[in-house]
Design an enzyme around this catalytic site. Structure first.
Site, PDB file in Angstrom:
ATOM      1  N   PRO A 106       0.769  -1.255   0.372  1.00 32.73           N
ATOM      2  CA  PRO A 106      -0.228  -0.218  -0.074  1.00 32.73           C
ATOM      3  C   PRO A 106       0.805   1.377  -0.424  1.00 32.73           C
ATOM      4  O   PRO A 106       1.618   1.152   0.862  1.00 32.73           O
ATOM      5  CB  PRO A 106      -0.716  -0.076   1.304  1.00 32.73           C
ATOM      6  CG  PRO A 106      -0.041  -0.856   2.224  1.00 32.73           C
ATOM      7  CD  PRO A 106       0.304  -1.771   1.115  1.00 32.73           C
ATOM      8  N   SER A 166      -3.718   1.202  -0.388  1.00 35.53           N
ATOM      9  CA  SER A 166      -3.943   2.100   0.638  1.00 35.53           C
ATOM     10  C   SER A 166      -5.839   2.560   1.330  1.00 35.53           C
ATOM     11  O   SER A 166      -6.253   3.535   0.322  1.00 35.53           O
ATOM     12  CB  SER A 166      -3.406   3.245   0.633  1.00 35.53           C
ATOM     13  OG  SER A 166      -3.088   3.606   1.754  1.00 35.53           O
ATOM     14  N   TYR A 212      -5.849   1.607   7.495  1.00 36.78           N
ATOM     15  CA  TYR A 212      -4.809   3.002   8.989  1.00 36.78           C
ATOM     16  C   TYR A 212      -6.390   3.859   9.011  1.00 36.78           C
ATOM     17  O   TYR A 212      -7.830   3.015   9.133  1.00 36.78           O
ATOM     18  CB  TYR A 212      -4.656   4.185   8.153  1.00 36.78           C
ATOM     19  CG  TYR A 212      -3.267   3.890   8.059  1.00 36.78           C
ATOM     20  CD1 TYR A 212      -2.294   3.600   9.185  1.00 36.78           C
ATOM     21  CD2 TYR A 212      -2.687   5.334   7.021  1.00 36.78           C
ATOM     22  CE1 TYR A 212      -0.786   3.717   7.985  1.00 36.78           C
ATOM     23  CE2 TYR A 212      -1.260   4.907   6.085  1.00 36.78           C
ATOM     24  CZ  TYR A 212      -0.947   4.383   7.150  1.00 36.78           C
ATOM     25  OH  TYR A 212       0.815   4.518   6.609  1.00 36.78           O
ATOM     26  N   THR A 224      -2.409  -1.338   8.784  1.00 33.15           N
ATOM     27  CA  THR A 224      -1.324  -1.496   8.685  1.00 33.15           C
ATOM     28  C   THR A 224      -1.341  -1.144  11.222  1.00 33.15           C
ATOM     29  O   THR A 224      -2.096   0.459  11.336  1.00 33.15           O
ATOM     30  CB  THR A 224      -0.868  -0.283   8.505  1.00 33.15           C
ATOM     31  OG1 THR A 224      -1.062  -0.586   7.236  1.00 33.15           O
ATOM     32  CG2 THR A 224      -0.027   0.202   8.511  1.00 33.15           C
ATOM     33  N   LYS A 235      -0.414  -5.447   9.541  1.00 32.06           N
ATOM     34  CA  LYS A 235       1.380  -4.754   9.142  1.00 32.06           C
ATOM     35  C   LYS A 235       2.031  -4.033   9.503  1.00 32.06           C
ATOM     36  O   LYS A 235       1.464  -3.541  10.455  1.00 32.06           O
ATOM     37  CB  LYS A 235       0.974  -4.535   7.566  1.00 32.06           C
ATOM     38  CG  LYS A 235       1.978  -3.525   6.965  1.00 32.06           C
ATOM     39  CD  LYS A 235       1.632  -2.877   5.651  1.00 32.06           C
ATOM     40  CE  LYS A 235       2.313  -2.606   4.863  1.00 32.06           C
ATOM     41  NZ  LYS A 235       3.133  -0.965   4.798  1.00 32.06           N
ATOM     42  N   SER A 249       7.873  -6.135   8.399  1.00 34.34           N
ATOM     43  CA  SER A 249       7.826  -4.755   7.859  1.00 34.34           C
ATOM     44  C   SER A 249       7.855  -3.265   8.781  1.00 34.34           C
ATOM     45  O   SER A 249       7.760  -3.251  10.428  1.00 34.34           O
ATOM     46  CB  SER A 249       6.260  -3.740   7.030  1.00 34.34           C
ATOM     47  OG  SER A 249       6.931  -2.523   6.471  1.00 34.34           O
ATOM     48  N   HIS A 289       8.475  -0.451   7.162  1.00 34.98           N
ATOM     49  CA  HIS A 289       7.004   0.944   7.003  1.00 34.98           C
ATOM     50  C   HIS A 289       8.435   1.592   5.684  1.00 34.98           C
ATOM     51  O   HIS A 289       7.680   3.197   5.465  1.00 34.98           O
ATOM     52  CB  HIS A 289       6.482   1.486   7.802  1.00 34.98           C
ATOM     53  CG  HIS A 289       5.673   2.142   7.542  1.00 34.98           C
ATOM     54  ND1 HIS A 289       4.167   2.271   7.863  1.00 34.98           N
ATOM     55  CD2 HIS A 289       4.612   2.801   6.142  1.00 34.98           C
ATOM     56  CE1 HIS A 289       3.408   2.529   7.025  1.00 34.98           C
ATOM     57  NE2 HIS A 289       3.687   3.626   6.361  1.00 34.98           N
ATOM     58  N   ARG A 326      14.392  -5.144  -3.677  1.00 32.63           N
ATOM     59  CA  ARG A 326      14.779  -3.546  -4.699  1.00 32.63           C
ATOM     60  C   ARG A 326      14.795  -4.942  -5.825  1.00 32.63           C
ATOM     61  O   ARG A 326      14.573  -4.513  -7.167  1.00 32.63           O
ATOM     62  CB  ARG A 326      16.040  -3.637  -4.937  1.00 32.63           C
ATOM     63  CG  ARG A 326      15.908  -2.422  -3.421  1.00 32.63           C
ATOM     64  CD  ARG A 326      14.772  -1.041  -4.078  1.00 32.63           C
ATOM     65  NE  ARG A 326      14.594  -0.132  -2.875  1.00 32.63           N
ATOM     66  CZ  ARG A 326      13.902  -0.196  -2.226  1.00 32.63           C
ATOM     67  NH1 ARG A 326      13.211  -1.278  -2.064  1.00 32.63           N
ATOM     68  NH2 ARG A 326      13.376   0.516  -1.203  1.00 32.63           N
TER      69      ARG A 326
HETATM   70  C1  FNR Z   1       3.814   3.814   2.411  1.00 36.32           C
HETATM   71  N1  FNR Z   1       4.207   2.712   3.136  1.00 36.32           N
HETATM   72  C2  FNR Z   1       2.156   2.616   3.045  1.00 36.32           C
HETATM   73  N2  FNR Z   1       1.953   1.933   4.439  1.00 36.32           N
HETATM   74  C3  FNR Z   1       0.693   1.819   4.037  1.00 36.32           C
HETATM   75  O1  FNR Z   1       0.515   0.363   5.412  1.00 36.32           O
HETATM   76  N3  FNR Z   1      -0.234   2.336   3.974  1.00 36.32           N
HETATM   77  C4  FNR Z   1       0.037   3.526   2.757  1.00 36.32           C
HETATM   78  O2  FNR Z   1      -0.692   4.653   2.993  1.00 36.32           O
HETATM   79  C5  FNR Z   1       1.578   3.808   3.062  1.00 36.32           C
HETATM   80  N4  FNR Z   1       2.004   4.137   1.879  1.00 36.32           N
HETATM   81  C6  FNR Z   1       3.586   4.930   1.991  1.00 36.32           C
HETATM   82  C7  FNR Z   1       3.820   6.026   1.065  1.00 36.32           C
HETATM   83  C8  FNR Z   1       5.117   5.820   0.861  1.00 36.32           C
HETATM   84  C9  FNR Z   1       5.446   6.869  -0.712  1.00 36.32           C
HETATM   85  C10 FNR Z   1       5.540   4.289   1.193  1.00 36.32           C
HETATM   86  C11 FNR Z   1       7.564   4.640   0.388  1.00 36.32           C
HETATM   87  C12 FNR Z   1       5.265   3.730   1.990  1.00 36.32           C
HETATM   88  C13 FNR Z   1       4.582   2.144   3.678  1.00 36.32           C
HETATM   89  C14 FNR Z   1       4.566   0.770   2.271  1.00 36.32           C
HETATM   90  O3  FNR Z   1       3.958  -0.250   1.749  1.00 36.32           O
HETATM   91  C15 FNR Z   1       5.646  -0.021   2.452  1.00 36.32           C
HETATM   92  O4  FNR Z   1       5.379  -1.509   3.846  1.00 36.32           O
HETATM   93  C16 FNR Z   1       6.914   0.412   2.559  1.00 36.32           C
HETATM   94  O5  FNR Z   1       7.172   0.537   1.189  1.00 36.32           O
HETATM   95  C17 FNR Z   1       8.335  -1.162   1.974  1.00 36.32           C
HETATM   96  O6  FNR Z   1       9.672  -0.585   1.232  1.00 36.32           O
HETATM   97  P1  FNR Z   1      10.273  -0.509   0.339  1.00 36.32           P
HETATM   98  O7  FNR Z   1       9.508  -1.893  -0.585  1.00 36.32           O
HETATM   99  O8  FNR Z   1       9.524   0.816  -0.018  1.00 36.32           O
HETATM  100  O9  FNR Z   1      11.451  -0.408   0.067  1.00 36.32           O
END
Ligand code: FNR
Length: 362
Positions: free
Chosen positions: A89, A118, A141, A167, A232, A254, A256, A291
């Site tokens: 998300p 999300s 959320y 989350t 999460k 995670s 996050h 990655r």
């Molecule tokens: C997120 N993440 C996130 N998680 C969630 O539960 N709800 C959300 O709305 C968001 N929004 C969000 C925005 C942005 C810009 C980022 C980069 C991340 C966290 C996301 O779901 C996830 O846990 C991480 O992005 C995983 O890490 P990597 O793959 O970006 O390294």
């Protein structure tokens, strides 16, 4: 799917890995959106730990294995997927491309998987759901109180989402950036008013944490949701045990993407203890720092059932809309298949700790 002024539907030349999309995304995005996407919290310690944790693990190649007929299919929470990559998300995707969340879902669907959508999506949950054939998962959320949170979940379930990912590592969302006027969390009700603080009260404990969820709220929600419920943001094995006892159907290890508590460990490092605590009773997924397909392989070898990717698919989205996201997924899957072949694994079930090089075992 929408198209707009910077809508683009072609893949730039020379892209061979998901990371190759990164400079293209940076070049296309406004500086503020790019910083919002890439940033970690604090000093970026957890963000760096995520990225360092995967190269620190080594793979054990195996020779002469017959992997003909191999595949990456799996079943998760009652759904079948072609590969173990879910789209994590990510909030406000109209910041990155006009295709936004609908583009991500269409791409995930075309590649035989799903997105976790999300609570802070910038298109309506119903429109996003219609972009894919398969039911997607909905990320919750907490909305400050029980009934508001339940209303949001019920709306998602009515729109066809098949599982709820709650989350729990970012209990209260604070605006990380000033959003442009056309981008907002269109599915949310107006924010709850915060009670003014009295003299001597803490803005944290008496302020924003009063709207944060607790284990009792989780139990309350669990009784009212009849689809798979995953948590999460779990990093501690005791929290994993508590989630199991509360009837959760899955966990996502995670931090996050290194965006909440700076100093939290890399997800990959926290994974084995959480997997052990769950004892195979529920699936444990992982995100943060993946990655490449070989990173995903390492997470699966350390006990994850599947992985979520975050920033890399947004690099694809920002560069080439839905097509870019689909390409990132395809590249990840190709890399995973190659890693499986070279480690002698024909199916995901054959991937395990024995695929990782541990010097003391030799
Ligand atoms: C997120 N993440 C996130 N998680 C969630 O539960 N709800 C959300 O709305 C968001 N929004 C969000 C925005 C942005 C810009 C980022 C980069 C991340 C966290 C996301 O779901 C996830 O846990 C991480 O992005 C995983 O890490 P990597 O793959 O970006 O390294």
């Amino acid at each position: 799917m929408t198209s707009g002024p910077h809508s683009s539907a072609s893949i730039p030349a020379g892209i061979g890995t998901p990371a190759d999309y990164r400079p293209h995304a940076e070049a296309r995005l406004a500086e503020q959106a790019w910083r919002y996407l890439e940033a970690g919290s604090g000093e970026g310690v957890s963000l760096a730990a995520n990225l360092a944790s995967f190269p620190a693990q080594r793979l054990l190649p195996r020779m002469l294995a017959d992997v003909r007929g191999g595949h990456t299919r799996l079943e998760l929470c009652g759904q079948r997927f072609e590969h173990p990559f879910l789209l994590a998300p990510i909030a406000y995707q109209r910041l990155f491309h006009p295709d936004a969340e609908a583009g991500s879902v269409a791409a995930a669907d075309a590649q035989g998987g799903i997105a976790v959508v999300s609570s802070l999506a910038s298109l309506s949950l119903e429109d996003i759901a219609r972009a894919g054939e398969r039911p997607q998962w909905f990320q919750l959320y907490w909305q400050g109180e029980r009934e508001r949170s339940l209303r949001l979940v019920q709306r998602a379930l009515a729109a066809g989402y098949a599982a709820v990912v709650f989350t729990v590592d970012a209990p209260v969302k604070q605006a990380a950036m000033q959003l442009p006027p056309q981008v907002r969390a269109v599915n949310l009700e107006a924010p709850l008013a915060e009670a003014p603080l009295r003299a001597g009260q803490s803005p944290v404990f008496d302020g924003w944490m009063t709207q944060a969820p607790t284990w009792d709220d989780l139990a309350w929600l669990r009784e009212r949701i009849h689809v798979p419920l995953l948590l999460k943001g779990i990093l501690h094995p005791d929290d994993a045990r508590r989630a199991l006892a509360a009837g959760c159907d899955g966990l996502i290890v995670s931090n996050h993407g290194g965006r909440v508590l700076d100093g939290a460990p890399a997800s990959l490092d926290a994974l084995p203890a959480v997997v052990a605590a769950c004892g195979g009773r529920i699936p444990v997924l992982l995100d943060s720092g993946i990655r490449s397909g070989s990173d995903a392989f390492k997470a699966l070898a350390a006990g994850a059932s599947a992985v979520l990717i975050g920033r890399p698919y947004i690099w694809g989205l920002a560069t080439a809309g839905a097509l870019g996201v689909a390409h990132v997924l395809r590249l990840l899957r190709d890399e995973l298949e190659m890693t499986m072949a070279l480690t002698g694994c024909a199916t995901l079930a054959q991937i395990g700790p024995h695929c990782l090089y541990a010097a003391e075992r030799q």
